[in-house]
Design a protein around this motif. Sequence first.
Motif, short mmCIF file in Angstrom:
data_model
loop_
_atom_site.label_atom_id
_atom_site.label_comp_id
_atom_site.label_asym_id
_atom_site.label_seq_id
_atom_site.Cartn_x
_atom_site.Cartn_y
_atom_site.Cartn_z
N LEU A 117 -7.38 -1.91 3.53
CA LEU A 117 -5.96 -1.94 3.88
C LEU A 117 -5.31 -0.62 3.48
N SER A 118 -4.53 -0.04 4.40
CA SER A 118 -3.85 1.22 4.10
C SER A 118 -2.52 1.27 4.84
N GLY A 119 -1.76 2.33 4.57
CA GLY A 119 -0.47 2.56 5.23
C GLY A 119 -0.38 3.99 5.69
N HIS A 120 0.70 4.66 5.28
CA HIS A 120 0.86 6.11 5.41
C HIS A 120 1.31 6.60 6.78
N LYS A 121 0.72 6.13 7.86
CA LYS A 121 1.02 6.70 9.18
C LYS A 121 2.10 5.94 9.94
N HIS A 122 2.58 4.82 9.39
CA HIS A 122 3.65 4.04 10.03
C HIS A 122 3.23 3.50 11.40
N MET A 123 1.94 3.32 11.59
CA MET A 123 1.45 2.82 12.87
C MET A 123 0.38 1.76 12.63
N PRO A 124 0.65 0.50 12.96
CA PRO A 124 -0.35 -0.56 12.76
C PRO A 124 -1.54 -0.39 13.70
N HIS A 125 -2.73 -0.55 13.14
CA HIS A 125 -3.94 -0.43 13.94
C HIS A 125 -5.12 -1.00 13.17
N VAL A 126 -6.15 -1.39 13.88
CA VAL A 126 -7.38 -1.88 13.25
C VAL A 126 -8.58 -1.19 13.89
N GLY A 166 2.17 -0.79 9.53
CA GLY A 166 3.30 0.07 9.85
C GLY A 166 4.25 0.16 8.66
N THR A 167 5.40 0.74 8.87
CA THR A 167 6.42 0.78 7.83
C THR A 167 7.25 -0.50 7.89
N VAL A 168 7.50 -1.09 6.73
CA VAL A 168 8.19 -2.37 6.70
C VAL A 168 9.70 -2.21 6.75
N SER A 169 10.24 -1.04 6.34
CA SER A 169 11.70 -0.95 6.23
C SER A 169 12.25 0.45 6.48
N SER A 170 11.51 1.28 7.21
CA SER A 170 11.98 2.61 7.54
C SER A 170 12.12 2.74 9.05
N LEU A 171 13.04 3.58 9.49
CA LEU A 171 13.20 3.85 10.92
C LEU A 171 12.41 5.07 11.37
N ARG A 172 11.55 5.59 10.49
CA ARG A 172 10.66 6.68 10.89
C ARG A 172 9.50 6.05 11.67
N LEU A 173 9.74 5.82 12.95
CA LEU A 173 8.82 5.07 13.79
C LEU A 173 8.33 5.95 14.94
N ARG A 174 7.25 5.53 15.55
CA ARG A 174 6.64 6.27 16.64
C ARG A 174 6.80 5.50 17.94
N THR A 224 0.80 -1.22 0.00
CA THR A 224 0.00 0.00 0.00
C THR A 224 0.84 1.28 0.00
N GLY A 225 1.76 1.36 -0.94
CA GLY A 225 2.36 2.64 -1.28
C GLY A 225 3.58 3.09 -0.50
N ASP A 226 4.07 4.27 -0.92
CA ASP A 226 5.34 4.83 -0.48
C ASP A 226 6.47 3.82 -0.67
N LEU A 227 6.54 3.30 -1.88
CA LEU A 227 7.66 2.43 -2.24
C LEU A 227 8.96 3.21 -2.20
N THR A 228 8.89 4.49 -2.58
CA THR A 228 10.07 5.34 -2.67
C THR A 228 9.96 6.51 -1.70
N GLU A 229 11.04 7.24 -1.57
CA GLU A 229 11.04 8.44 -0.73
C GLU A 229 10.71 9.70 -1.52
N ASN A 230 11.22 9.78 -2.76
CA ASN A 230 11.08 11.02 -3.52
C ASN A 230 10.45 10.85 -4.90
N HIS A 269 -3.30 3.88 -0.12
CA HIS A 269 -2.22 4.31 0.76
C HIS A 269 -2.72 5.09 1.97
N HIS A 270 -3.52 6.13 1.72
CA HIS A 270 -3.95 7.01 2.80
C HIS A 270 -5.03 6.36 3.66
#
Length: 251
Positions: free
Chosen positions: A180-189, A201-209, A40-46, A145-146
């Motif tokens: 199913l969505s992503g975007h906020k890097h926080m798993p929730h239902v 959540g994010t699968v491979s970024s350290l931008r975590l909460r 669900t998106g943000d495969l890339t940074e830029n 994504h959103h």
Amino acid sequence: MAFIAHISDLHVGSLNFKEDLLIQAINNVNDMHPDVTVVTGDLTENGYYLEFEKAARYLDMLKSPMLVVPGNHDARHVGDECFEELIRERYGTLKLKKHGVKIIGLDSSEPDLDYGKVGRSQQTWMENELQSSEDDGLYKIIALHHHIIPVPRTGRERNVLSDAGDILQSVVNGNANLVLSGHKHMPHVWILENTAFATAGTVSSLRLRGKELSSFNTIIIEDDFIEIILNRADGTRRCLAKYENTCKVID
């Protein structure tokens, strides 16, 4: 039964991107042998072409069928064109005939903007897909994504869908089973009426909460219940939700 892996927010090209975390998650997903992997998106940074080339190579490592939609980061710097050339169309459907499941992928990204929008034409298309799936007796999954509903522990609400209310109404009225969505890097239902809304959540970024770790979700769809499981980078797993097909939570 259907078994789905849900990964999101790779952020290839970011300073916070960790290849080892992504490779580990891909290997774990492949070992699980899901019927489909939803990204669900943000495969890339830029949204750069070179970032998409790298992201495409990672996705090629996944052995299951895939449905992939873009995120807001993928729409930067004419990234929508790169996505269509190197990944696939920005929205579409994937039907798992054997399992009676249809996944409807939406492009919620807007060029060079962080907030999302589905738009009227795509909304109408989604409504038609939901209706045809209902007529065929299929389990209906929306992927974008959103987030449509605000996610806890993510601070001030921003960058949500600008047409979230309209899309939420169409999703609920169309009896979608799962979003199913992503975007906020926080798993929730969340569970609203007969629809479950699962954020990865994010699968491979350290931008975590807080103390949250990089992660991905897996979804088990049985005849009588659905279970959504959080799979963390440290190998631990936790049930995010388990509920009947009517979305009644199982104690």
